[in-house]
Design an enzyme around this catalytic site. Structure first.
Site, PDB file in Angstrom:
ATOM      1  N   LYS A 297       0.818  -1.128  -0.059  1.00 46.66           N
ATOM      2  CA  LYS A 297       0.139   0.103   0.017  1.00 46.66           C
ATOM      3  C   LYS A 297       0.937   1.357   0.013  1.00 46.66           C
ATOM      4  CE  LYS A 297      -4.372   1.361   1.936  1.00 46.66           C
ATOM      5  NZ  LYS A 297      -5.206   1.035   3.112  1.00 46.66           N
ATOM      6  N   GLU A 384     -19.416  -6.496  10.543  1.00 49.86           N
ATOM      7  CA  GLU A 384     -20.531  -5.701  11.300  1.00 49.86           C
ATOM      8  C   GLU A 384     -21.589  -6.512  12.051  1.00 49.86           C
ATOM      9  OE1 GLU A 384     -18.694  -2.796   8.361  1.00 49.86           O
ATOM     10  OE2 GLU A 384     -19.715  -5.015   8.004  1.00 49.86           O
ATOM     11  N   ARG A 412     -25.608  -3.184   7.675  1.00 56.65           N
ATOM     12  CA  ARG A 412     -25.104  -4.278   7.126  1.00 56.65           C
ATOM     13  C   ARG A 412     -25.271  -5.409   8.187  1.00 56.65           C
ATOM     14  NH1 ARG A 412     -20.207  -3.803   3.054  1.00 56.65           N
ATOM     15  NH2 ARG A 412     -19.955  -6.124   3.673  1.00 56.65           N
TER      16      ARG A 412
END
Length: 654
Positions: A297, A384, A412
C-alpha cells in the site's frame, strides 16, 4: 521548506511527463503496447495518480498499491467484455485513468465530478458499483453464472483486499463459486495483514508453474483417476497428498477446499511475473482460480510508504513533501474525537465499559480508546454482523459495550440489531458516526437511514446530538442506560464550537429541551440542524413570526408532552432531521394523527432528506439542496402559512 538531512531545498515540483500514458485512452490502446513497455506505463500511471489526488484529495495508498496489477489486468483480459470488479473501490483510481476518464480525474469527489468509487453510470468499464467492502466475489459470481447460462463469452475478475476477506460474505460467495467454473477469477490483493510470508523467486516460480495449463491439467487428471480408479477409502489420502505437496510452496488449502485453484503468493509489482500468470489463468480450462497477489500500500510514493496508514485517505497535499493541507489547529474538535474522549472518561469511571469497532478504529476514534484501554478495545475486522452480536453477548454478561460503527455500515448488521439486541432487550450502546450527509464520499457512505431503521424497533432508544457538548452528555447517558439498547448518532466533521461540559449530565430518556420560546412557529429539531433552526428563527422573528426552537434530543421515545405543548400553542410546527423519510418527522406525524392534534387546523411540516441518493458534493451544498438549511426552513414555514391563509379565505367564501 528544506530537506531535514541535507539542509537543501527540494527541487520545485513539476507535473510529470507521461508520453506512453498519453497514448492510452482506453484498454484496447493498452493492449497494443509491447510487454516491455508496461513498466514505463505503470510508472507514468502512478505519477499521474499522485498528481491528480494531490489536487482533489481522496484515497491514495490503495490505488498506488495496485498500479501494476491494474495495468496487467487490463492488458491480459478483454475488458469490458471481461468484467473487472474492484471490491470497495478505494483502489480504482488507476483503473479510471486507463478507462477513458483521465481527462476528468482531477474532478474526483468534487461536485459534478467523478465518484471516488466505481459507478455503473460512469463507465462501461465499471460493471458493478462498489463502496462497501466484500461484495466483489458475489457480484463476480453473478456475472459469471449469467454468462454461463446465456452462453455469452466473458470472464468475471473480482479484486478483493485481504482486509475485505475478514467479512463472512466473501466466504459465502466462495463456497458457491464452483458453479462458475473457469469463468470466475478472484485476485486476492494482500497489502496489509501479511497473511502470507514474503514472496521471492521460489514462490514466484511455483505460482507460475501452478497456474500453467500443464499443471492444472495434471491435477485434474489425477483427481479424475482418483475418483474413478481408487477405492473410496483411498480417495481421501490421495487428495490430502496433493494438498500437502502443493501447500509446501503456497499455503492455499483453505481456498482449495472452497473449490478454487489457488495460485500464489506472487509479487504484485513485478509485471514480468504478473502478466504470464494472468495469461495462464485466463486460458485455464477448468474451475475458478484465486490468485494471491502481495502488494505494498502506498507503493512508489515515499511519504505514503512511510505513513502508518499508507495514506489511505488524504486531503490535498504537496507532492514533493507529502504534507497535507489540513485546517489550521485551534478550531472546534471533531465529533469523532469528542466521542472518543467522552468514552475514555466513561471507561475511567466504569471498568465494565468496553469498545467494539469493525475495521474502523481511527474513523470512529476507537484507536484513541485502545491506547488507553487496550484490553477493553476490540476491532473485529470488516464484520459488522459479528460486531453487533459480539456486543450483545458482552451485554448479556453484564458489560457495557459501545459498538462504534458508521451509520452506513451498521446497515449491514440490521438483522443482528433486531434479533440479537432488540428482541432480547440487551443494553448494547450504538455510537453511530458519519450520521447524515458526508460530502465527497457520496451516497454510498451517507448516514441517511439510521433514524428510520432504528426508531422503528421496540425497546430501542435513539438520540441525536445537536452539538459536541450534547454528545458528551449522550455518551454518559448511554453508559448509564442498562435497561435496553440505546443509540447516539452524530455527524462527520467538526463541532459547532460550543464549550465542552466540565462534567457530563445524564439526560432523562425521551425529554427534549426548548432553546428559545415563541408564539407563532415551532421548529422541532433533531440533531445538528439545530444551528440552522436558530438562524431560521432569527429571520422569522425579523418578519414578525415569533418562533420557538426545541432540541428534541430523542427520535425515540418522543417527548410527547413537549410536542403536545408546541402543537397547542403554535400555528405551524416544523420538524427537521438529517435522515430519510420514515424517521423523526414520521413519528411526530403519527403521534399527531393518533391524538387528533391537527384537527384544529394546525399545520405540521416535516423537513428531511429527499427520497433520492444524493451525489457527492460539499456537505453544506448537499444540505442546501435538500432544503435542510435556514433558507429551506424559512421557505417551508412561509409556504405553510400561505397555504393556511388560502384555506381560511376559501372557507370564509364558502
Amino acid at each position: 521548506m528544506t530537506d531535514p538531512q541535507s539542509g537543501a531545498s527540494p527541487a520545485p515540483y513539476r507535473r510529470p511527463e507521461t508520453p506512453l500514458l498519453d497514448k492510452v485512452i482506453l484498454p484496447p490502446d493498452l493492449r497494443r503496447l509491447k510487454p516491455g513497455e508496461l513498466r514505463q506505463l505503470a510508472d507514468e500511471l502512478r505519477a499521474e495518480m499522485i498528481d491528480a489526488v494531490s489536487v482533489t484529495g481522496g484515497h491514495l495508498g490503495a490505488g498506488l498499491g495496485v498500479v501494476e496489477l491494474t495495468v496487467a489486468l487490463h492488458y491480459v483480459f478483454n475488458t469490458p467484455d471481461d468484467k473487472l470488479i474492484w471490491d470497495v473501490g478505494h483502489q480504482a483510481y488507476p483503473h479510471k485513468i486507463l478507462t477513458g476518464r483521465r481527462d476528468r480525474i482531477r474532478t474526483l469527489r468534487q461536485g459534478g465530478g467523478l465518484s471516488g468509487f466505481t459507478k455503473r453510470s460512469e463507465s462501461d468499464y465499471d460493471p458493478f458499483g462498489a463502496a462497501h467492502s466484500s461484495t466483489s466475489i458475489s457480484a463476480g459470481l453473478g456475472f459469471a453464472i449469467a454468462n454461463k447460462l446465456s452462453g455469452a463469452p466473458g470472464k468475471a475478475i473480482a479484486v478483493i483486499g485481504d482486509g475485505a476477506m475478514s467479512a463472512g460474505m466473501a466466504y459465502e460467495a466462495m463456497n458457491n463459486a464452483h458453479e462458475a467454473g473457469n469463468r470466475l477469477v478472484v485476485v486476492l490483493n494482500d497489502n496489509d495483514m501479511s497473511i502470507a510470508p514474503p514472496v521471492g523467486a521460489l514462490s514466484a516460480y511455483l505460482a507460475r508453474a501452478y497456474s500453467s495449463n500443464t499443471f492444472l491439467g495434471i491435477r485434474d487428471a489425477v483427481r479424475q483417476v482418483a475418483r474413478r480408479a481408487l477405492p473410496r477409502p483411498l480417495q481421501g489420502p490421495a487428495k490430502r497428498a496433493d494438498e500437502f505437496f502443493r501447500t509446501l510452496g503456497t499455503g492455499g488449502t483453505l481456498f482449495e477446499e472452497l473449490g478454487f485453484y489457488y495460485v500464489g503468493p506472487i509479487d504484485g509489482h513485478d509485471l514480468d511475473i504478473l502478466v504470464p500468470i494472468l495469461e495462464n489463468v485466463r486460458d485455464a480450462a477448468e474451475g475458478p482460480c484465486l490468485i494471491h497477489v502481495v502488494t505494498k500500500k502506498g507503493k512508489g510514493y515515499a511519504p505514503a510508504e512511510a505513513a502508518a496508514d499508507k495514506y489511505h485517505g488524504v486531503v490535498k497535499f504537496d507532492v514533493v513533501t507529502g504534507k497535507q493541507h489540513k485546517p489550521a489547529p485551534g478550531g472546534p474538535p471533531s465529533y469523532t474525537n469528542v466521542f472518543a474522549d467522552a468514552l475514555i472518561a466513561e471507561a475511567v469511571r466504569d471498568d465494565k465499559v468496553v469498545a467494539i469497532t469493525a475495521a474502523m478504529p481511527s474513523g470512529t476514534g476507537i484507536d484513541r480508546f485502545a491506547k488507553a484501554f487496550p484490553d477493553r478495545s476490540f476491532d473485529v475486522g470488516i464484520a459488522e454482523q459479528h460486531a453487533v452480536t459480539f456486543a450483545a453477548g458482552m451485554a448479556a454478561q453484564g458489560y457495557r459495550p459501545f459498538a462504534a460503527i458508521y451509520s452506513t455500515f451498521l446497515q449491514r448488521a440490521y438483522d443482528q440489531v433486531v434479533h440479537d439486541v432488540c428482541i432480547q432487550n440487551l443494553p448494547v450502546r450504538f455510537a453511530i458516526d458519519r450520521a447524515g450527509l458526508v460530502g465527497a464520499d457520496g451516497s454510498t457512505h451517507a448516514g441517511s437511514f439510521d433514524i428510520t431503521y432504528l426508531a422503528t424497533l421496540p425497546n430501542m432508544v435513539v438520540m441525536a446530538a445537536a452539538d459536541e457538548a450534547e454528545l458528551v452528555h449522550m455518551v454518559h447517558t448511554c453508559a448509564l442506560h442498562d435497561s435496553g439498547p440505546i443509540a447516539v448518532r452524530y455527524p462527520r466533521g467538526e463541532g459547532v464550537g460550543v464549550p465542552l461540559p466540565a462534567a457530563p449530565q445524564q439526560l432523562e430518556i425521551g425529554k427534549g429541551r426548548v432553546v428559545r420560546e415563541g408564539k407563532k412557529v415551532a421548529i422541532l429539531s433533531l440533531g445538528t440542524r439545530l444551528a440552522e433552526a436558530n438562524k431560521a428563527a432569527d429571520e422569522l422573528d425579523a418578519r414578525g413570526l415569533s418562533t420557538s426552537v426545541a432540541d428534541m434530543r430523542f427520535a425515540k421515545p418522543l417527548d410527547e408532552a413537549l410536542i403536545r405543548r408546541m402543537c397547542a400553542t403554535h400555528d405551524v410546527v416544523l420538524t427537521i432531521e438529517e435522515g430519510a423519510i420514515g424517521g423523526f418527522g414520521a413519528h411526530v406525524l403519527t403521534m399527531a394523527s393518533d391524538e387528533g392534534l391537527m384537527d384544529t387546523g394546525l399545520r405540521i411540516r416535516t423537513l428531511r432528506l429527499p427520497d433520492i441518493f444524493q451525489e457527492h458534493e460539499k456537505p453544506e451544498k448537499q444540505y442546501a439542496e435538500a432544503g435542510l438549511d435556514a433558507a429551506g426552513i424559512v421557505k417551508t414555514v412561509l409556504s405553510a402559512l400561505r397555504h393556511n391563509s388560502l384555506a381560511v379565505n376559501e372557507g370564509a367564501r364558502a
